[in-house]
Design a protein around this motif. Structure first.
Motif, PDB file in Angstrom:
ATOM      1  N   LEU A  64       1.259  -1.128   0.058  1.00 16.09           N
ATOM      2  CA  LEU A  64       0.110  -0.090   0.238  1.00 16.09           C
ATOM      3  C   LEU A  64       0.790   1.593  -0.096  1.00 16.09           C
ATOM      4  CD1 LEU A  64      -2.976  -1.054   2.291  1.00 16.09           C
ATOM      5  CD2 LEU A  64      -2.499  -0.909  -0.198  1.00 16.09           C
ATOM      6  N   ASP A  65       0.589   2.202  -0.951  1.00 17.49           N
ATOM      7  CA  ASP A  65       1.521   3.924  -1.509  1.00 17.49           C
ATOM      8  C   ASP A  65       1.091   4.768   0.122  1.00 17.49           C
ATOM      9  OD1 ASP A  65       3.230   5.332  -1.962  1.00 17.49           O
ATOM     10  OD2 ASP A  65       2.125   6.136  -3.559  1.00 17.49           O
ATOM     11  N   PHE A  66       1.467   4.692   1.167  1.00 17.56           N
ATOM     12  CA  PHE A  66       1.639   5.381   1.662  1.00 17.56           C
ATOM     13  C   PHE A  66       3.251   5.010   2.715  1.00 17.56           C
ATOM     14  CE2 PHE A  66      -0.376   2.110   4.415  1.00 17.56           C
ATOM     15  CZ  PHE A  66       0.351   2.357   5.359  1.00 17.56           C
ATOM     16  N   ALA A  67       3.045   6.128   3.985  1.00 19.01           N
ATOM     17  CA  ALA A  67       3.808   6.426   4.886  1.00 19.01           C
ATOM     18  C   ALA A  67       3.292   6.851   6.451  1.00 19.01           C
ATOM     19  CB  ALA A  67       5.587   7.378   4.058  1.00 19.01           C
ATOM     20  N   ARG A 155      -8.519   0.751   8.379  1.00 19.30           N
ATOM     21  CA  ARG A 155      -9.963   0.851   8.437  1.00 19.30           C
ATOM     22  C   ARG A 155     -10.344   2.408   7.830  1.00 19.30           C
ATOM     23  NH1 ARG A 155     -12.720  -2.308  11.729  1.00 19.30           N
ATOM     24  NH2 ARG A 155     -13.236   0.062  13.293  1.00 19.30           N
ATOM     25  N   ILE A 156      -9.711   3.430   9.385  1.00 18.45           N
ATOM     26  CA  ILE A 156      -9.156   4.826   8.811  1.00 18.45           C
ATOM     27  C   ILE A 156      -8.351   4.972   7.440  1.00 18.45           C
ATOM     28  CG2 ILE A 156      -8.601   6.937   9.818  1.00 18.45           C
ATOM     29  CD1 ILE A 156      -9.372   6.180  12.319  1.00 18.45           C
ATOM     30  N   VAL A 157      -7.417   4.440   7.828  1.00 20.12           N
ATOM     31  CA  VAL A 157      -6.060   4.622   6.809  1.00 20.12           C
ATOM     32  C   VAL A 157      -6.596   4.796   5.380  1.00 20.12           C
ATOM     33  CG1 VAL A 157      -4.123   4.163   5.584  1.00 20.12           C
ATOM     34  CG2 VAL A 157      -4.388   4.727   8.306  1.00 20.12           C
ATOM     35  N   ARG A 158      -7.385   2.677   4.629  1.00 19.70           N
ATOM     36  CA  ARG A 158      -7.531   2.264   3.393  1.00 19.70           C
ATOM     37  C   ARG A 158      -8.980   3.558   2.612  1.00 19.70           C
ATOM     38  NH1 ARG A 158      -5.964  -2.770   2.175  1.00 19.70           N
ATOM     39  NH2 ARG A 158      -5.467  -3.842   3.294  1.00 19.70           N
ATOM     40  N   GLY A 159      -9.667   3.878   4.066  1.00 19.42           N
ATOM     41  CA  GLY A 159     -11.375   5.183   3.635  1.00 19.42           C
ATOM     42  C   GLY A 159     -10.023   6.488   3.021  1.00 19.42           C
ATOM     43  N   TRP A 160      -9.412   6.559   3.855  1.00 20.34           N
ATOM     44  CA  TRP A 160      -8.499   8.234   3.173  1.00 20.34           C
ATOM     45  C   TRP A 160      -7.856   7.582   1.688  1.00 20.34           C
ATOM     46  CZ3 TRP A 160      -5.905   8.989   8.431  1.00 20.34           C
ATOM     47  CH2 TRP A 160      -6.919  10.311   9.507  1.00 20.34           C
ATOM     48  N   MET A 161      -7.236   6.382   1.599  1.00 20.06           N
ATOM     49  CA  MET A 161      -6.395   5.826   0.711  1.00 20.06           C
ATOM     50  C   MET A 161      -7.334   5.793  -1.071  1.00 20.06           C
ATOM     51  SD  MET A 161      -3.483   3.676   1.952  1.00 20.06           S
ATOM     52  CE  MET A 161      -2.585   3.128  -0.047  1.00 20.06           C
ATOM     53  N   GLY A 162      -9.257   5.454  -0.024  1.00 19.47           N
ATOM     54  CA  GLY A 162      -9.691   5.501  -0.628  1.00 19.47           C
ATOM     55  C   GLY A 162     -10.227   6.788  -2.402  1.00 19.47           C
TER      56      GLY A 162
END
Length: 163
Positions: A64-67, A155-162
């Motif tokens: 997943l593309d985040f830091a 869940r929060i991070v995946r939501g922000w990435m979406g």
């Protein structure tokens, strides 16, 4: 002058028994009797943060593309000399526990609390100020167990990435 009404005396202590944190509440009643109540104590906040960081490492390892970065801005927990150094070097009371760096220059901010916790006045003011500056991806995660915190952060991070 009116005298204060006598009240029961309540003491609370959190201890670890067999590797588990428990809270012991002892009440001394007006008639002299004593009652004790034992309940599960919520995990320490640093353990919740460690569980969230472990989950974030796993997410990043899966591509997943985040830091991300975590902070421990608990100034009350520091010694007096450490507080001076922390403030001088930019540690800011109220800062979120975890920063999520998302693609396209977006930033997510996560505050973690155990089930009994609530944001301090410094946190409330800091989070409000950051929102005023346009940092609108802020979340407060308040759960009882480490795995629940990790699930919520994912869940929060995946939501922000979406978005």
């Amino acid at each position: 002058m009116a005298q204060a009404k006598p009240r029961s005396r309540v003491t609370r202590q959190t201890v670890t028994r067999d590797g588990k944190r428990i809270r012991v509440t002892t009440t001394t009643h007006l008639d002299g009797s004593v009652s004790t109540k034992v309940t599960d104590a919520p995990p320490l906040e640093w353990r919740l943060q460690a569980a969230a960081i472990k989950r974030l490492h796993g997410m990043a390892a899966r591509g997943l593309d985040f830091a991300f970065a975590g902070d421990m801005n608990g100034l009350p927990l520091l010694s007096p000399s450490s507080k001076v150094k922390a403030k001088a070097t930019g540690m800011t009371p109220g800062e979120h526990d975890i920063r999520i760096y998302l693609p396209h220059g977006r930033l997510g901010l996560i505050e973690l609390k155990n089930a009994d916790g609530r944001p301090s006045s410094e946190q409330t003011a800091r989070h409000k100020r950051l929102a005023e500056l346009g940092f609108d991806r802020q979340a407060v995660v308040k759960e009882r167990e480490e795995n629940e915190v990790a699930d919520a952060v994912e869940r929060i991070v995946r939501g922000w990435m979406g978005e």
